[in-house]
Write a protein that holds these residues in place. Sequence first.
Motif, PDB file in Angstrom:
ATOM      1  N   VAL A 146       0.851  -1.183   0.000  1.00 48.69           N
ATOM      2  CA  VAL A 146       0.000   0.000   0.000  1.00 48.69           C
ATOM      3  C   VAL A 146       0.894   1.243   0.000  1.00 48.69           C
ATOM      4  N   SER A 147       0.599   2.174  -0.883  1.00 52.73           N
ATOM      5  CA  SER A 147       1.408   3.393  -0.948  1.00 52.73           C
ATOM      6  C   SER A 147       0.871   4.428   0.038  1.00 52.73           C
ATOM      7  N   LEU A 148       1.758   5.037   0.793  1.00 46.13           N
ATOM      8  CA  LEU A 148       1.364   6.091   1.751  1.00 46.13           C
ATOM      9  C   LEU A 148       2.577   6.989   1.963  1.00 46.13           C
ATOM     10  N   ASP A 149       2.442   8.264   1.606  1.00 48.69           N
ATOM     11  CA  ASP A 149       3.609   9.139   1.560  1.00 48.69           C
ATOM     12  C   ASP A 149       3.791  10.031   2.781  1.00 48.69           C
ATOM     13  N   SER A 150       2.833  10.025   3.708  1.00 48.79           N
ATOM     14  CA  SER A 150       2.982  10.846   4.916  1.00 48.79           C
ATOM     15  C   SER A 150       1.927  10.431   5.937  1.00 48.79           C
ATOM     16  N   MET A 151       2.153  10.762   7.206  1.00 47.26           N
ATOM     17  CA  MET A 151       1.123  10.577   8.223  1.00 47.26           C
ATOM     18  C   MET A 151       0.342  11.873   8.402  1.00 47.26           C
TER      19      MET A 151
ATOM     20  N   VAL B 207       7.191   7.193  -1.248  1.00 45.88           N
ATOM     21  CA  VAL B 207       8.118   7.884  -2.151  1.00 45.88           C
ATOM     22  C   VAL B 207       8.566   9.160  -1.442  1.00 45.88           C
ATOM     23  N   VAL B 208       9.877   9.352  -1.350  1.00 44.94           N
ATOM     24  CA  VAL B 208      10.376  10.505  -0.602  1.00 44.94           C
ATOM     25  C   VAL B 208      10.846  11.594  -1.570  1.00 44.94           C
ATOM     26  N   LYS B 209      10.287  12.789  -1.387  1.00 46.43           N
ATOM     27  CA  LYS B 209      10.691  13.932  -2.221  1.00 46.43           C
ATOM     28  C   LYS B 209      11.256  15.032  -1.341  1.00 46.43           C
ATOM     29  N   ARG B 210      12.416  15.516  -1.735  1.00 52.82           N
ATOM     30  CA  ARG B 210      13.077  16.591  -0.981  1.00 52.82           C
ATOM     31  C   ARG B 210      12.165  17.810  -0.862  1.00 52.82           C
ATOM     32  N   GLY B 211      12.030  18.312   0.343  1.00 54.38           N
ATOM     33  CA  GLY B 211      11.262  19.538   0.555  1.00 54.38           C
ATOM     34  C   GLY B 211       9.752  19.330   0.494  1.00 54.38           C
TER      35      GLY B 211
ATOM     36  N   THR C 117       4.426  -3.111  14.248  1.00 49.30           N
ATOM     37  CA  THR C 117       3.113  -3.580  13.777  1.00 49.30           C
ATOM     38  C   THR C 117       3.239  -4.825  12.905  1.00 49.30           C
ATOM     39  N   GLY C 118       4.470  -5.138  12.479  1.00 51.56           N
ATOM     40  CA  GLY C 118       4.636  -6.251  11.533  1.00 51.56           C
ATOM     41  C   GLY C 118       4.574  -5.781  10.085  1.00 51.56           C
ATOM     42  N   HIS C 119       4.045  -4.581   9.838  1.00 53.63           N
ATOM     43  CA  HIS C 119       4.023  -4.040   8.473  1.00 53.63           C
ATOM     44  C   HIS C 119       5.410  -3.474   8.160  1.00 53.63           C
ATOM     45  N   ILE C 120       5.809  -3.529   6.905  1.00 57.38           N
ATOM     46  CA  ILE C 120       7.171  -3.129   6.536  1.00 57.38           C
ATOM     47  C   ILE C 120       7.140  -1.907   5.629  1.00 57.38           C
ATOM     48  N   VAL C 121       7.670  -0.784   6.118  1.00 56.58           N
ATOM     49  CA  VAL C 121       7.702   0.425   5.289  1.00 56.58           C
ATOM     50  C   VAL C 121       8.914   0.367   4.369  1.00 56.58           C
ATOM     51  N   ARG C 122       8.715   0.737   3.100  1.00 60.99           N
ATOM     52  CA  ARG C 122       9.820   0.816   2.150  1.00 60.99           C
ATOM     53  C   ARG C 122       9.895   2.238   1.609  1.00 60.99           C
ATOM     54  N   PHE C 123      11.019   2.870   1.836  1.00 65.73           N
ATOM     55  CA  PHE C 123      11.218   4.255   1.427  1.00 65.73           C
ATOM     56  C   PHE C 123      11.840   4.243   0.030  1.00 65.73           C
TER      57      PHE C 123
END
Length: 336
Positions: A124-129, A167-171, A187-193
């Motif tokens: 699942v894609s998620l770019d910020s909290m 997906v990490v974007k500068r700024g 949580t067992g979920h694995i974040v991939r940056f």
Amino acid sequence: MAGVTDTMGRPVRDLRISVTDRCNFRCTYCMPKEIFGKDYEFLARDQLLSFEEITRIAAVFASEGVTKIRLTGGEPLLRRGLEDLIGMLSEIDGIEDLTLTTNGSLLARKAQALADAGLDRVTVSLDSMDDSVFMAMNDVGFPVDAVLDGIEAASAAGLDPVKVNMVVKRGVNEDSIVEVAEHFRGTGHIVRFIEFMDVGTTNGWNTAAVVPSAEVVERIGEKFPLEPADANYRGEVADRWRYTDGAGEIGVISSVTQPFCADCTRVRLSAEGRLYTCLFAVAGTDLRAAIRNGADDAELHALVTEVWSGRADRYSEIRSEVTKRRPKIEMSYIGG
Ligand code: SAM
Ligand code: SF4
Ligand code: SF4
């Protein structure tokens, strides 16, 4: 397992299938609104591969050693009846891992049906909290909580472990790195940056917007100490890092700063049936035409092995000012 290899000795193991070029998000790094607006012409229904056509192609690849299939897009959960396709693909001999990448917007509703159909896992894609950051990135005002609900529904349906792509974007969302890591720790979920990549030609990519994975690891490690972990298998895209306190692991995908072409075993099928041997390809092979012109399985097999055996792609290793201006295919079309 035996099977066709390319000009650099690489076998084919992962098939990524885009089931639609449409999406209900307009992520600025993928389908910027200014380009993918009201007048944009998406593929028509009859241009899309049918589920039978997709399954035939997948079976050919399975016979050449593909063990993993990932459904993607566009947003794959927008494709009507996707559960039927999952059921068909899960019956193919040799497929050990059937997964899907989604923006999560429809997952809370669909997770159980997907699992029942035979899906193994989801990413699942998620770019910020942070809602304001996330909404600015998906550019349709979609809230974080609804994606989190999707992740929990997936987990409850047994689609574990859930991987979360950021997906990490500068700024733009670099200040969300530690927060996202912290949320999913334990949580067992694995974040991939994921390093922001120059896929396609419309997302305004430049090197200044890339946050190197080394910096991601450093930022998280300052708060939650990390140590490197071994790859699970050859060709794994993400480098793994585990929390030293046992709270799980993260991955970093460094396509820009540490290319991994030498081990790349991935092939991509677009929603209209073009076969691409690299995410940054400029041209593909039209398998739909072959099928609709009556190719039998042996002919399809010959075509696929011919394409793979001629493969010499290593775009990320030779990325430069020149390659970045090539007329590459858009991510939403070729599938991530
Ligand atoms: N719509 C689904 C989703 O967003 O998960 C699946 C398709 S999307 C193209 C697949 C993955 O590619 C997503 O995790 C997305 O964040 C990532 N992606 C899209 N554009 C990217 C870019 N320019 N650089 C790095 N990753 C990108
Ligand atoms: Fe849609 Fe996924 Fe691209 Fe975002 S990254 S615009 S959700 S296809
Ligand atoms: Fe594979 Fe192409 Fe990415 Fe290199 S640039 S890892 S060959 S998809």
